[in-house]
Design a protein around this motif. Structure first.
Motif, PDB file in Angstrom:
ATOM      1  N   TYR A 158       0.846  -1.194   0.000  1.00  0.00           N
ATOM      2  CA  TYR A 158       0.000   0.000   0.000  1.00  0.00           C
ATOM      3  C   TYR A 158       0.877   1.238   0.000  1.00  0.00           C
ATOM      4  O   TYR A 158       1.997   1.230   0.502  1.00  0.00           O
ATOM      5  CB  TYR A 158      -0.912   0.036   1.234  1.00  0.00           C
ATOM      6  N   ASP A 159       0.337   2.303  -0.583  1.00  0.00           N
ATOM      7  CA  ASP A 159       0.992   3.603  -0.444  1.00  0.00           C
ATOM      8  C   ASP A 159       0.570   4.221   0.883  1.00  0.00           C
ATOM      9  O   ASP A 159      -0.573   4.034   1.337  1.00  0.00           O
ATOM     10  CB  ASP A 159       0.601   4.541  -1.586  1.00  0.00           C
ATOM     11  N   PHE A 160       1.485   4.976   1.470  1.00  0.00           N
ATOM     12  CA  PHE A 160       1.196   5.588   2.765  1.00  0.00           C
ATOM     13  C   PHE A 160       1.528   7.076   2.723  1.00  0.00           C
ATOM     14  O   PHE A 160       2.501   7.502   2.096  1.00  0.00           O
ATOM     15  CB  PHE A 160       2.021   4.933   3.881  1.00  0.00           C
ATOM     16  N   TRP A 161       0.678   7.847   3.414  1.00  0.00           N
ATOM     17  CA  TRP A 161       0.961   9.265   3.659  1.00  0.00           C
ATOM     18  C   TRP A 161       1.600   9.374   5.046  1.00  0.00           C
ATOM     19  O   TRP A 161       1.154   8.742   5.991  1.00  0.00           O
ATOM     20  CB  TRP A 161      -0.326  10.103   3.636  1.00  0.00           C
ATOM     21  N   VAL A 162       2.662  10.162   5.118  1.00  0.00           N
ATOM     22  CA  VAL A 162       3.323  10.395   6.405  1.00  0.00           C
ATOM     23  C   VAL A 162       3.475  11.903   6.615  1.00  0.00           C
ATOM     24  O   VAL A 162       3.555  12.676   5.644  1.00  0.00           O
ATOM     25  CB  VAL A 162       4.708   9.715   6.484  1.00  0.00           C
ATOM     26  N   GLU A 163       3.518  12.310   7.893  1.00  0.00           N
ATOM     27  CA  GLU A 163       3.703  13.735   8.211  1.00  0.00           C
ATOM     28  C   GLU A 163       5.096  13.931   8.812  1.00  0.00           C
ATOM     29  O   GLU A 163       5.334  13.637   9.980  1.00  0.00           O
ATOM     30  CB  GLU A 163       2.639  14.224   9.196  1.00  0.00           C
ATOM     31  N   LEU A 164       6.016  14.425   7.965  1.00  0.00           N
ATOM     32  CA  LEU A 164       7.400  14.634   8.383  1.00  0.00           C
ATOM     33  C   LEU A 164       7.962  15.833   7.633  1.00  0.00           C
ATOM     34  O   LEU A 164       7.345  16.339   6.682  1.00  0.00           O
ATOM     35  CB  LEU A 164       8.257  13.397   8.093  1.00  0.00           C
ATOM     36  N   ASN A 213       3.897   3.414  15.474  1.00  0.00           N
ATOM     37  CA  ASN A 213       3.924   4.860  15.697  1.00  0.00           C
ATOM     38  C   ASN A 213       4.950   5.571  14.813  1.00  0.00           C
ATOM     39  O   ASN A 213       5.455   6.635  15.157  1.00  0.00           O
ATOM     40  CB  ASN A 213       4.246   5.168  17.169  1.00  0.00           C
ATOM     41  N   GLY A 214       5.291   4.980  13.654  1.00  0.00           N
ATOM     42  CA  GLY A 214       6.237   5.638  12.773  1.00  0.00           C
ATOM     43  C   GLY A 214       6.633   4.770  11.597  1.00  0.00           C
ATOM     44  O   GLY A 214       5.938   3.810  11.243  1.00  0.00           O
ATOM     45  N   ILE A 215       7.788   5.119  10.995  1.00  0.00           N
ATOM     46  CA  ILE A 215       8.281   4.391   9.821  1.00  0.00           C
ATOM     47  C   ILE A 215       9.743   4.020  10.026  1.00  0.00           C
ATOM     48  O   ILE A 215      10.441   4.628  10.838  1.00  0.00           O
ATOM     49  CB  ILE A 215       8.145   5.239   8.530  1.00  0.00           C
ATOM     50  N   LYS A 216      10.197   3.033   9.259  1.00  0.00           N
ATOM     51  CA  LYS A 216      11.602   2.646   9.220  1.00  0.00           C
ATOM     52  C   LYS A 216      12.015   2.542   7.763  1.00  0.00           C
ATOM     53  O   LYS A 216      11.395   1.829   6.971  1.00  0.00           O
ATOM     54  CB  LYS A 216      11.811   1.309   9.928  1.00  0.00           C
ATOM     55  N   GLY A 232      13.296  12.624  17.257  1.00  0.00           N
ATOM     56  CA  GLY A 232      12.891  11.636  18.246  1.00  0.00           C
ATOM     57  C   GLY A 232      13.067  10.204  17.790  1.00  0.00           C
ATOM     58  O   GLY A 232      12.457   9.283  18.350  1.00  0.00           O
ATOM     59  N   GLY A 233      13.907   9.992  16.766  1.00  0.00           N
ATOM     60  CA  GLY A 233      14.079   8.650  16.223  1.00  0.00           C
ATOM     61  C   GLY A 233      15.424   8.036  16.541  1.00  0.00           C
ATOM     62  O   GLY A 233      16.188   8.528  17.362  1.00  0.00           O
ATOM     63  N   LYS A 234      15.723   6.936  15.852  1.00  0.00           N
ATOM     64  CA  LYS A 234      16.976   6.199  16.025  1.00  0.00           C
ATOM     65  C   LYS A 234      17.583   5.921  14.655  1.00  0.00           C
ATOM     66  O   LYS A 234      16.870   5.831  13.654  1.00  0.00           O
ATOM     67  CB  LYS A 234      16.734   4.888  16.776  1.00  0.00           C
ATOM     68  N   ILE A 235      18.924   5.775  14.644  1.00  0.00           N
ATOM     69  CA  ILE A 235      19.638   5.513  13.395  1.00  0.00           C
ATOM     70  C   ILE A 235      20.698   4.456  13.669  1.00  0.00           C
ATOM     71  O   ILE A 235      21.213   4.366  14.795  1.00  0.00           O
ATOM     72  CB  ILE A 235      20.278   6.813  12.847  1.00  0.00           C
ATOM     73  N   ILE A 283      11.735   6.774  12.573  1.00  0.00           N
ATOM     74  CA  ILE A 283      11.264   8.091  13.033  1.00  0.00           C
ATOM     75  C   ILE A 283       9.777   7.984  13.389  1.00  0.00           C
ATOM     76  O   ILE A 283       8.982   7.454  12.603  1.00  0.00           O
ATOM     77  CB  ILE A 283      11.459   9.159  11.938  1.00  0.00           C
ATOM     78  N   PRO A 284       9.379   8.449  14.558  1.00  0.00           N
ATOM     79  CA  PRO A 284       7.952   8.455  14.893  1.00  0.00           C
ATOM     80  C   PRO A 284       7.211   9.518  14.085  1.00  0.00           C
ATOM     81  O   PRO A 284       7.713  10.625  13.866  1.00  0.00           O
ATOM     82  CB  PRO A 284       7.951   8.808  16.393  1.00  0.00           C
ATOM     83  N   CYS A 285       6.026   9.179  13.624  1.00  0.00           N
ATOM     84  CA  CYS A 285       5.231  10.131  12.854  1.00  0.00           C
ATOM     85  C   CYS A 285       3.801   9.606  12.711  1.00  0.00           C
ATOM     86  O   CYS A 285       3.500   8.455  13.047  1.00  0.00           O
ATOM     87  CB  CYS A 285       5.836  10.354  11.464  1.00  0.00           C
ATOM     88  N   GLN A 286       2.931  10.456  12.184  1.00  0.00           N
ATOM     89  CA  GLN A 286       1.566  10.046  11.872  1.00  0.00           C
ATOM     90  C   GLN A 286       1.544   9.383  10.492  1.00  0.00           C
ATOM     91  O   GLN A 286       2.234   9.833   9.575  1.00  0.00           O
ATOM     92  CB  GLN A 286       0.623  11.247  11.897  1.00  0.00           C
ATOM     93  N   ILE A 287       0.732   8.318  10.347  1.00  0.00           N
ATOM     94  CA  ILE A 287       0.685   7.540   9.101  1.00  0.00           C
ATOM     95  C   ILE A 287      -0.770   7.330   8.696  1.00  0.00           C
ATOM     96  O   ILE A 287      -1.620   7.033   9.545  1.00  0.00           O
ATOM     97  CB  ILE A 287       1.367   6.168   9.270  1.00  0.00           C
ATOM     98  N   LEU A 288      -1.026   7.465   7.406  1.00  0.00           N
ATOM     99  CA  LEU A 288      -2.344   7.150   6.854  1.00  0.00           C
ATOM    100  C   LEU A 288      -2.165   6.349   5.576  1.00  0.00           C
ATOM    101  O   LEU A 288      -1.237   6.594   4.798  1.00  0.00           O
ATOM    102  CB  LEU A 288      -3.128   8.437   6.543  1.00  0.00           C
TER     103      LEU A 288
END
Length: 630
Positions: free
Chosen positions: A506-512, A546-549, A596-599, A615-620
């Protein structure tokens, strides 16, 4: 007693509370008591008992008897007695409330009294009363002069001996003077007071040089003074008062010897509210300690010392061993002193620091005496300050190292593209062949991009260092974004290297912040292209609760194990021949952490590496029917 409105109601209320009231007629030296007290003491209907008869009811002779002078307002307004009553010995707490002059001009003192459930509280209170009276008596009549100043140097109290030494009529004639304005007091001693230093010295006090500093009956003449000065501290270890002890050296040898005997007590007074004190007989297992001593070793006040000394349940095991070894050696007569810093575990799970001084004061095992004196004080704040200074020193050294590395790298990395730009620009003037010109232009443009990237990295690093890096989040389609990034690098990939995008179902919208995410991803892909000559570069992403990788894997040479932990440090380069100053990955790390993320990176020699960031973010989930931004 005259009956007031609601008299019966309040009498019943106080009686049920085991309380009563009394009046003290100072002229006739009698008590007039309420019904409750009258019944308790088996008095007559009038409720009257003389002071002398009341004193006969007191069962402990050390308890203060009632006299006209005992109602002096300078004395304590509250007292506890063990009285002989109809119900047997009962503890009674009596409190003076106020006094009045009646219509006949007699002074009447009014108070209340209540019985105690048990002797514990009363005994403790009475012990406190007794200690206060003893301390005041010692202070007032001690055969040495005492002066007490506030922290600004203003005199707030002095004892009777001090009045005699300086020929003063009453203390009110001198209270309020400032010791720092004393024309006779030595300047070096004033400086020691300001610096909170303890000192003892002898000097000649010349009354003719007072110049109106205070009024005294002695206008001329001198006395030779032996003076000890010290600073007193409050419970927060802050200076609160100055204490001066004066002895007239011209007085008898007996008085001088007494001040020497007082020296040990003076040392304790000098550290009041700053240190804890304990006395313990190792052989008899008996002793006592101040409240601050218990606090400094993490124990509850009042616990028997034989349950603490040698056990030290709240002390760090390593420090506990040091203390117990000293006690064993002191018992064997092979050790006399110990000065050691210990760690004390607190209820909140943290530890504080206490400095412990132990001294064998009297070693007489034949008479069952090995006397141990312990003085401790909390040094946690000092330790924290020490730690801060060490961290500041390390930070300064690291900053200096980074600055040197930065200047060294910048000198080389800026000069390299500039030399290429200048050199090929000069060659371009003499090139006749169009192919050659295009080649020179390509090289000039390539070095322009390198120089621009270098400057961008420096600007980003400056923003991160100053804390002014701003994040501007917006909604975007993650799959389309990654595909666009890959297109920018497709022309740069060698023919033997494929760039593969593992697109999600699926395609996802993220707010970053899309620009910062692009900066990180581009850096990963660019590094992968630099280190991959054949095989593939694979980009993929995963959604999390709660985010993406996002991950970028290559089939390059891999990273040596000793470099894995340093790869995200500034100016670290695996290959010193590759262009760049080693700021890309550290900048990526700073951006990810600000979000607020990790690398991180996973690598295997000759197999390749995978760089990733979360990175934590909102996802739709993107709507297939309409591809509009949320």
């Amino acid at each position: 007693m005259e009956k007031h409105p609601d008299f019966d109601f309040f009498s019943e209320l106080m009686t049920n509370a085991n309380m009563g009231w009394w009046e003290a007629d100072l002229e006739n030296e009698i008590y007039i008591c309420s019904q409750y007290i009258s019944n308790l003491l088996n008095l007559g209907q009038d409720g009257i008992i003389s002071f002398s008869d009341f004193n006969k009811r007191i069962l402990k002779e050390e308890q203060r008897p009632t006299t006209v002078h005992s109602f002096n307002l300078q004395n304590t307004k509250e007292a506890v007695y063990l009285l002989d009553t109809l119900k047997g010995p009962i503890w009674v707490r009596s409190k003076i409330c106020f006094q009045k002059i009646d219509n006949n001009g007699k002074t009447i003192v009014y108070g209340i009294a209540e019985t105690q459930d048990g002797p514990d509280m009363a005994s403790a209170y009475q012990a406190l009363q007794k200690n206060e009276r003893i301390l005041y008596t010692i202070y007032k009549y001690l055969p040495v002069g005492l002066e007490l100043y506030d922290i600004n140097g203003v005199l707030i109290d002095l004892n009777d001996k001090e009045l005699d030494i300086f020929h003063l009529k009453k203390k009110e004639d001198i209270l309020g003077i400032n010791i720092f304005e004393n024309p006779i007091f030595p300047e070096d001693m004033k400086e020691k007071l300001r610096n909170n230093e303890n000192a003892d010295f002898t000097f000649r006090y010349d009354f003719s040089k007072l110049n109106g500093y205070y009024q005294t009956k002695k206008k001329k003449g001198t006395i030779d003074l032996m003076t000890k000065v010290t600073t007193l501290y409050d419970e927060n270890q802050q200076p609160s008062n100055y204490l001066l002890i004066n002895t007239d050296k011209t007085e008898s040898t007996v008085v001088y010897n007494k001040i020497l005997e007082f020296e040990k007590l003076f040392e304790l007074v000098g550290n009041y509210s700053k240190v804890g004190y304990a006395y313990f007989n190792i052989l008899s297992q008996k002793g006592h300690a101040s409240k601050s001593w218990y606090k400094n070793v993490g124990e509850r006040y009042g616990i028997s010392l034989n349950k603490i000394v040698g056990i030290y349940s709240h002390v760090h095991p390593t420090d506990r061993k040091v203390l117990n070894n000293f006690i064993t050696e002191a018992k064997n007569g092979t050790a006399q002193k110990l000065s050691h810093e210990i760690r004390v575990l607190r209820k909140n799970g943290k530890h504080t620091w206490t400095h412990v001084n132990l001294l064998v004061n009297n070693y007489d095992p034949q008479n069952n005496i090995i006397e141990l004196i312990a003085i401790n004080y909390d040094i946690t704040e000092m330790k924290l300050t020490e730690e801060m200074l060490i961290n500041a020193k390390n930070k300064a050294e690291e900053s200096d190292r980074l600055k040197s590395a930065f200047l060294a790298s910048m000198s080389h990395e800026i000069r390299t593209p500039l030399n290429a730009i200048i050199g090929f620009s000069n060659l371009l003037l003499y090139a006749d062949d169009q192919t050659e010109k295009e080649q020179y232009n390509a090289l000039i443009n390539h070095n322009n991009e390198l120089l621009l990237k270098l400057i961008d990295d420096i600007l980003d690093l400056s923003k991160i260092e100053s804390g002014s890096l701003e994040l501007i989040p917006s909604w975007f389609n993650l799959s389309e974004f990654i595909e666009e990034c890959i297109k920018e690098f497709s022309s740069q990939a060698p023919p033997q290297v494929k760039i593969i995008f593992h697109k999600a179902d699926y395609d996802f919208w993220v707010e970053l912040d899309i620009m910062r995410i692009k900066q990180i991803l581009n850096n990963f892909i660019s590094n992968a292209l630099k280190n991959t000559t054949q095989g593939s570069i694979e980009i993929s992403y995963q959604t999390q609760p709660n985010g993406i990788k996002i991950s970028v894997s290559d089939t390059g040479p891999g990273i040596p194990p000793d470099k894995i932990d340093k790869i995200f440090e500034r100016f670290e380069k695996l290959n010193s021949f590759t262009q760049g100053i080693g700021l890309g990955l550290p900048i990526c790390k700073s951006i990810v952490e600000k979000m607020g993320g990790k690398i991180g990176v996973i690598s295997e020699i000759n197999r390749g590496s995978t760089f990733w960031f979360e990175i934590p973010c909102q996802i739709l989930i993107a709507d297939d029917t309409k591809n509009d931004q949320p």
